[in-house]
Design an enzyme around this catalytic site. Structure first.
Site, PDB file in Angstrom:
ATOM      1  N   VAL A  66       0.869  -1.175   0.000  1.00 34.47           N
ATOM      2  CA  VAL A  66       0.000   0.000   0.000  1.00 34.47           C
ATOM      3  C   VAL A  66       0.906   1.225   0.000  1.00 34.47           C
ATOM      4  O   VAL A  66       2.072   1.146   0.385  1.00 34.47           O
ATOM      5  CB  VAL A  66      -0.973   0.028   1.212  1.00 34.47           C
ATOM      6  CG1 VAL A  66      -2.023  -1.068   1.091  1.00 34.47           C
ATOM      7  CG2 VAL A  66      -0.228  -0.077   2.520  1.00 34.47           C
ATOM      8  N   SER A  67       0.365   2.362  -0.413  1.00 29.10           N
ATOM      9  CA  SER A  67       1.201   3.545  -0.615  1.00 29.10           C
ATOM     10  C   SER A  67       1.484   4.337   0.653  1.00 29.10           C
ATOM     11  O   SER A  67       2.509   4.989   0.757  1.00 29.10           O
ATOM     12  CB  SER A  67       0.552   4.476  -1.639  1.00 29.10           C
ATOM     13  OG  SER A  67       0.467   3.819  -2.879  1.00 29.10           O
ATOM     14  N   THR A  68       0.551   4.321   1.605  1.00 28.89           N
ATOM     15  CA  THR A  68       0.746   5.151   2.791  1.00 28.89           C
ATOM     16  C   THR A  68       0.610   4.322   4.063  1.00 28.89           C
ATOM     17  O   THR A  68      -0.031   3.274   4.076  1.00 28.89           O
ATOM     18  CB  THR A  68      -0.277   6.309   2.840  1.00 28.89           C
ATOM     19  OG1 THR A  68      -1.594   5.751   2.884  1.00 28.89           O
ATOM     20  CG2 THR A  68      -0.142   7.205   1.624  1.00 28.89           C
TER      21      THR A  68
END
Length: 186
Positions: free
Chosen positions: A8-10
């Site tokens: 996931v990005s964050t």
């Protein structure tokens, strides 16, 4: 053996749904990380997996954009997998590089992932330009203390000593010093 990779990005996003899907796809070992997919930099868990995979293994992801957001990164990863005789499988897309159809579909999806990334970047730059025009966006806060560099130079310190005291690179020290002298000559 099937190995799973979740991303996931964050840090406020959860890996749980991807990990559950990967377990259902037969992955016993799953590596996950919370880092941007726009580049390979800093993706340590992916690097560990790529190093560990052996001939005949499969790398399983839920979607291709969890693995790569640019064609060049996807191609680099695929070259590594091919050299190791490892296939790539996506659970939510018809990708299984152990066959020709899966390989073709992977290449098409990679093109669209990069296209989406470039569109997002264009929209972001347009938003920044509009904000700048309105006087709302000022850019990132300056990280280098120009006044301190100028004061140290005025005290007679050389570039090397200024670099040691401020932790600023030689290029930036010279840039600040020259910026100051250019204003005096104008």
């Amino acid at each position: 053996m099937r190995y799973g990779y979740a991303r996931v990005s964050t840090t406020d996003q959860s890996l749980e749904l991807q990990e559950e899907t990967l377990r259902k796809a037969g992955c016993e070992i799953i590596r996950g990380e919370k880092v941007s997919g726009s580049s390979r930099h800093g993706r340590n868990e992916l690097d560990i997996l790529l190093e560990f995979l052996r001939p005949g293994d499969s790398l399983v992801v839920t979607r291709i954009d969890r693995l790569a957001r640019s064609i060049s990164d996807l191609q680099d990863i695929m070259r590594t997998l091919e050299q190791k005789n490892v296939s790539l499988v996506c659970t939510e897309q018809p990708i299984d590089t152990s066959n020709a159809i899966g390989k073709a579909f992977l290449n098409m999806l990679g093109v669209f992932a990069q296209f989406e990334n470039e569109l997002r970047r264009e929209r972001q730059l347009e938003g920044i330009a509009k904000a700048k025009a309105k006087g709302v966006y000022k850019g990132r806060k300056q990280m280098i203390d120009h006044d301190r560099v100028k004061a140290l130079k005025a005290e007679g310190l050389g570039v090397a000593k200024i670099m040691r005291q401020t932790g600023i690179s030689k290029t930036h020290v010279y840039r600040i010093i020259n910026e100051n002298s250019e204003k005096n000559h104008a």
